[in-house]
Each structure stands twice: as C-alpha cells, then as structure tokens.
Design a protein around this motif. Structure first.
Motif, PDB file in Angstrom:
ATOM      1  N   MET A 186       0.829  -1.183   0.000  1.00 31.66           N
ATOM      2  CA  MET A 186       0.000   0.000   0.000  1.00 31.66           C
ATOM      3  C   MET A 186       0.877   1.252   0.000  1.00 31.66           C
ATOM      4  N   ARG A 187       1.976   1.180   0.684  1.00 29.27           N
ATOM      5  CA  ARG A 187       2.884   2.334   0.770  1.00 29.27           C
ATOM      6  C   ARG A 187       3.376   2.760  -0.611  1.00 29.27           C
ATOM      7  N   SER A 188       3.584   1.821  -1.499  1.00 31.51           N
ATOM      8  CA  SER A 188       4.076   2.149  -2.837  1.00 31.51           C
ATOM      9  C   SER A 188       3.002   2.823  -3.697  1.00 31.51           C
ATOM     10  N   CYS A 189       1.763   2.819  -3.242  1.00 30.13           N
ATOM     11  CA  CYS A 189       0.678   3.463  -3.984  1.00 30.13           C
ATOM     12  C   CYS A 189       0.506   4.932  -3.611  1.00 30.13           C
ATOM     13  N   GLN A 190       1.256   5.419  -2.614  1.00 31.05           N
ATOM     14  CA  GLN A 190       1.156   6.825  -2.256  1.00 31.05           C
ATOM     15  C   GLN A 190       1.947   7.649  -3.272  1.00 31.05           C
ATOM     16  N   THR A 191       1.312   8.700  -3.780  1.00 38.33           N
ATOM     17  CA  THR A 191       1.927   9.516  -4.820  1.00 38.33           C
ATOM     18  C   THR A 191       2.680  10.698  -4.223  1.00 38.33           C
ATOM     19  N   TYR A 192       3.366  11.444  -5.065  1.00 34.92           N
ATOM     20  CA  TYR A 192       4.176  12.569  -4.606  1.00 34.92           C
ATOM     21  C   TYR A 192       3.342  13.659  -3.938  1.00 34.92           C
ATOM     22  N   GLU A 193       2.055  13.775  -4.305  1.00 32.01           N
ATOM     23  CA  GLU A 193       1.238  14.819  -3.686  1.00 32.01           C
ATOM     24  C   GLU A 193       0.608  14.357  -2.382  1.00 32.01           C
ATOM     25  N   GLY A 194       0.819  13.116  -1.999  1.00 26.25           N
ATOM     26  CA  GLY A 194       0.359  12.627  -0.708  1.00 26.25           C
ATOM     27  C   GLY A 194      -0.832  11.696  -0.747  1.00 26.25           C
ATOM     28  N   GLY A 195      -1.588  11.723  -1.836  1.00 26.34           N
ATOM     29  CA  GLY A 195      -2.755  10.851  -1.940  1.00 26.34           C
ATOM     30  C   GLY A 195      -2.366   9.433  -2.313  1.00 26.34           C
ATOM     31  N   PHE A 196      -3.353   8.565  -2.383  1.00 25.34           N
ATOM     32  CA  PHE A 196      -3.116   7.169  -2.751  1.00 25.34           C
ATOM     33  C   PHE A 196      -3.759   6.865  -4.085  1.00 25.34           C
ATOM     34  N   ALA A 197      -3.076   6.044  -4.866  1.00 22.90           N
ATOM     35  CA  ALA A 197      -3.580   5.588  -6.158  1.00 22.90           C
ATOM     36  C   ALA A 197      -3.998   4.128  -6.044  1.00 22.90           C
ATOM     37  N   GLY A 198      -4.660   3.634  -7.062  1.00 25.32           N
ATOM     38  CA  GLY A 198      -5.099   2.248  -7.077  1.00 25.32           C
ATOM     39  C   GLY A 198      -3.970   1.252  -7.233  1.00 25.32           C
ATOM     40  N   CYS A 199      -2.884   1.690  -7.856  1.00 32.50           N
ATOM     41  CA  CYS A 199      -1.691   0.860  -7.997  1.00 32.50           C
ATOM     42  C   CYS A 199      -0.487   1.788  -8.154  1.00 32.50           C
ATOM     43  N   GLN A 259      -0.232   3.817  10.383  1.00 33.37           N
ATOM     44  CA  GLN A 259      -0.275   5.098   9.679  1.00 33.37           C
ATOM     45  C   GLN A 259       1.095   5.747   9.552  1.00 33.37           C
ATOM     46  N   HIS A 260       2.029   5.351  10.394  1.00 34.07           N
ATOM     47  CA  HIS A 260       3.386   5.899  10.307  1.00 34.07           C
ATOM     48  C   HIS A 260       4.115   5.448   9.039  1.00 34.07           C
ATOM     49  N   LEU A 261       3.592   4.455   8.360  1.00 33.46           N
ATOM     50  CA  LEU A 261       4.230   3.962   7.139  1.00 33.46           C
ATOM     51  C   LEU A 261       3.983   4.858   5.928  1.00 33.46           C
ATOM     52  N   CYS A 262       2.979   5.731   6.001  1.00 37.38           N
ATOM     53  CA  CYS A 262       2.726   6.619   4.873  1.00 37.38           C
ATOM     54  C   CYS A 262       3.233   8.027   5.203  1.00 37.38           C
ATOM     55  N   ASP A 263       3.337   8.839   4.182  1.00 38.47           N
ATOM     56  CA  ASP A 263       3.809  10.214   4.348  1.00 38.47           C
ATOM     57  C   ASP A 263       2.617  11.084   4.728  1.00 38.47           C
ATOM     58  N   LEU A 264       2.332  11.151   6.026  1.00 39.39           N
ATOM     59  CA  LEU A 264       1.193  11.928   6.507  1.00 39.39           C
ATOM     60  C   LEU A 264       1.359  13.413   6.233  1.00 39.39           C
ATOM     61  N   ARG A 265       2.596  13.890   6.277  1.00 40.96           N
ATOM     62  CA  ARG A 265       2.844  15.315   6.025  1.00 40.96           C
ATOM     63  C   ARG A 265       2.401  15.699   4.616  1.00 40.96           C
ATOM     64  N   ALA A 266       2.728  14.870   3.637  1.00 39.59           N
ATOM     65  CA  ALA A 266       2.332  15.152   2.253  1.00 39.59           C
ATOM     66  C   ALA A 266       0.816  15.069   2.101  1.00 39.59           C
TER      67      ALA A 266
END
Length: 75
Positions: free
Chosen positions: A1-14, A37-44
């Motif tokens: 799931m972490r690899s689905c987070q994009t540069y703007e902070g949101g999540f994509a389907g893949c 939740q610490h695994l994703c970039d919450l700041r972004a």
C-alpha cells in the motif's frame, strides 16, 4: 500500500498511477485501523488536507449544489 502513495500525498489504485480521493480515504483508513499510519507520508497527505476533505465532502453530496465558498472546514 505504501508504494501506492503519490508525490502529492494521496493514494492511487496501484503504484505509478494518479491519486484518487476514494483510494486516499480508504488507504489512510486501512493504515489507521492496522495501527500502521506511520508507514505513509502523513505530512504530504495533510499538506493538501483542505482539498482532500473538500473532495470527500462534496462527493457525498453528488446531487446537491454545494459551492466551495459556502463549505467551512474546521481546522
């Protein structure tokens, strides 16, 4: 799931795809429920918090005429 987070902070389907509000909501919710939740970039993700919340709220009222200037988001 972490690899689905994009540069703007949101999540994509893949990985490598564009972020989407639905995927972002579900992705973050799933991580919170797992206590990871610490695994994703919450700041972004929170950097675009107002846009993220606005998208989620207006999607709930698809048939209602909601003007962005009338929507107040508590901080």
């Amino acid at each position: 799931m972490r690899s689905c987070q994009t540069y703007e902070g949101g999540f994509a389907g893949c990985p490598g795809m564009e972020a989407h509000g639905g995927y972002s909501f579900c992705g973050l919710a799933a991580l919170v429920m797992l206590g990871k939740q610490h695994l994703c970039d919450l700041r972004a993700l929170l950097a675009s918090y107002n846009c993220f919340v606005l998208l989620l709220v207006t999607r709930q009222f698809l048939f209602a005429k909601v003007q962005y200037s009338q929507l107040v988001i508590a901080e």
